[in-house]
Write an enzyme that holds these catalytic residues in place. Structure first.
Site, PDB file in Angstrom:
ATOM      1  N   ASP A  79      12.675  31.297  51.852  1.00 50.10           N
ATOM      2  CA  ASP A  79      14.367  31.692  51.907  1.00 50.10           C
ATOM      3  C   ASP A  79      13.925  33.803  52.354  1.00 50.10           C
ATOM      4  O   ASP A  79      12.957  33.408  51.800  1.00 50.10           O
ATOM      5  CB  ASP A  79      14.831  32.338  50.670  1.00 50.10           C
ATOM      6  CG  ASP A  79      14.353  32.424  48.958  1.00 50.10           C
ATOM      7  OD1 ASP A  79      13.285  32.456  49.329  1.00 50.10           O
ATOM      8  OD2 ASP A  79      15.016  33.010  48.334  1.00 50.10           O
ATOM      9  N   GLU A 146      13.362  32.625  46.176  1.00 55.28           N
ATOM     10  CA  GLU A 146      13.667  33.369  45.774  1.00 55.28           C
ATOM     11  C   GLU A 146      13.253  34.804  45.730  1.00 55.28           C
ATOM     12  O   GLU A 146      13.497  35.798  43.939  1.00 55.28           O
ATOM     13  CB  GLU A 146      11.474  33.777  46.645  1.00 55.28           C
ATOM     14  CG  GLU A 146      10.318  34.720  45.335  1.00 55.28           C
ATOM     15  CD  GLU A 146      11.076  35.553  45.860  1.00 55.28           C
ATOM     16  OE1 GLU A 146       9.779  36.435  45.492  1.00 55.28           O
ATOM     17  OE2 GLU A 146      11.305  36.028  46.532  1.00 55.28           O
TER      18      GLU A 146
END
Length: 486
Positions: A79, A146
């Site tokens: 991400d 994350e």
């Protein structure tokens, strides 16, 4: 410009990065990039699995002659932080990142670039797709989410990975080798309010704070950059105290891990006081600009007369909100007593929303000390609860405790010095890396972190150094060739 990016060296890394950046990959919406990685692994005929939370794991056998080396986990997160300038028209859910080259830097057109952690992902993809690079057995771990909770790392079960060594490719200075990081916790304060009618003879203004640098709320917090939410609160508090300013709406900041660059407010003052209010506020703005002149030369604060809003915040609630925001700590709370120039504990007042009868304030507190992390969280909780807010603590994740006796740290440090003639900067960082979380289920795994130089992460000024990416790639390749035997 994507073709120009693809011609940069090392081409194999930049081509994978360009492919990755064509896939929208916001945190908590990683379905498309997960499928992208699954297709990538299967097209290479490599064992590819997706665990129960969405992490992708691709394994590749050792090349000939390195079968007796320890298995290496290469790890990066899929991400990326989605930030854009307010005047940039861009849909992160539908569009790929528009990349540009500016001398030694790759950047994006008004948005975050995604080099954090896309360059790490691309480098791992380059290892997996290579036919001539030497390496031991590889387990490529691509985690999700994350940036907004580390839920991918938290959800990775023990026993899935077999590796002895983990190389986290998420550090943002190419001369740095990470051996520790901060943990974090989210503080969210909410409360409702009654919407009051606009008094007669009122004049409405929109106030805009913009042009701040923003940046990573961990790595950049030591710089003392401006926080748009705190600057806005200072303006509103002064207007309330001296002229009875009343708030209708506030929309400040965006993501919990990005220092707020912009804030917007809609307010009213008594028409009879508007000239004095404007004079006083403009003097305060000039003072704030002078205070931040060196750090924030592009700071802009605009006050524009506008149409009256439909309602304003209940008076008592507004007063409590402004005082709580003033009392709530933002920035560095404590420096490390053990490591020079390392922030131990900090807080970022990341998001402020006042609208439609509800106030919501979001903070991210970081610390390499669990006790000080909770101490600051309790301080913030108290400041907001004193004004009637309901406060929740969530998303807590541990730090990564430094291991100065790490075997892989010694190997990587020595190799860096042999390659470059200078010693690497071995340090813990104030960012949140996934190593601490992964280490909970894999306590015997030896870990280090490194990566290419990336500036302005988590902001539209994010940029990645081209020459540094070449250096990082050569370093990674050399490390894989020199992994110790089992």
């Amino acid at each position: 410009m994507s073709e120009a990016i693809r011609n940069l060296e090392p081409k194999v890394v930049w081509n994978h990065f360009a492919d990755l950046n064509a896939v929208p990959r916001p945190s908590k919406k990683e379905e498309r990039v997960i499928q992208f990685m699954v297709d990538f692994g299967k097209n290479l005929n490599l064992k590819t699995i997706v665990d129960k939370v969405g992490n992708v794991i691709i394994t590749k056998p050792a090349t000939k002659g390195l079968e007796d080396r320890q298995t290496v986990v290469l790890q990066s997160h899929l991400d990326m932080v989605h930030q854009k300038n307010s005047d940039t028209i861009f849909d992160f859910d539908k569009e790929g990142i528009k990349m540009l080259i500016d001398e030694d830097w790759v950047t994006a057109d008004g948005t975050t670039l995604g080099a954090d952690n896309g360059l790490g992902v691309a480098a791992i993809m380059a290892i997996l797709s290579s036919s001539n690079l030497k390496h031991p057995n590889i387990e490529a771990l691509f985690t999700i989410d994350e940036e907004t909770g580390m839920t991918g790392a938290m959800g990775l079960e023990g026993g899935i990975l077999k590796g002895d060594i983990l190389l986290n490719l998420d550090t943002e200075e190419d001369d740095e080798i990470g051996m520790g990081c901060a943990g974090g916790i989210d503080i969210t304060a909410v409360r409702t309010y009654s919407e009051e009618e606009i008094p007669k003879n009122s004049t409405a203004y929109s106030i805009t704070v913009k042009g701040l640098n923003g940046g990573h709320s961990g790595m950049d917090i030591i710089k003392g950059l401006g926080n748009a939410n705190k600057i806005m609160n200072r303006l509103l508090f002064d207007g309330f105290t001296n002229f009875g300013l009343r708030i209708s709406e506030i929309n400040g900041g965006s993501l919990r891990n990005a220092i707020p660059r912009e804030s917007f407010a809609l307010i009213i003052v008594d028409t009879i006081s508007k000239e004095a209010f404007l004079l006083e506020t403009k003097l305060l703005i000039n003072n704030i600009k002078d205070e931040f002149l060196t750090l924030e030369p592009n700071l802009v604060v605009e006050i524009t007369e506008t149409n009256n809003p439909k309602s304003i915040v209940e008076l008592g609630v507004q007063e409590g909100f402004l005082k709580s925001m003033y009392a709530a700590h933002n920035g560095v709370y404590r420096m490390s007593p053990d490591i020079t120039d390392l922030v131990e504990t900090s807080n970022n007042i990341a998001r402020v929303i006042v609208k439609d009868g509800k106030i919501k304030i979001g903070c991210l507190t970081r610390s390499s000390s669990e006790s000080n992390k909770l101490d600051l969280a309790s301080s913030l909780k108290s400041a907001f609860e004193l004004s009637g807010f309901d406060v929740t603590l969530s998303g807590e994740y541990p730090g990564w405790q430094p291991n100065v006796n790490s075997a892989i740290l010694k190997v990587v440090s020595n190799l860096y010095e042999n390659l470059h003639g200078d010693k690497a900067h071995v340090a813990a960082c104030h960012a949140g890396l996934e190593c601490g979380i992964l280490g909970q289920n894999y306590p015997e795994m030896d870990m280090v972190s490194f990566g290419p130089t990336i500036k302005g992460a988590h902001s539209p000024d994010e940029r990645a150094s081209i020459s540094s990416t070449q250096k990082f790639w050569s370093f990674l390749v050399a490390i894989l060739e020199n992994i110790p035997k089992k």
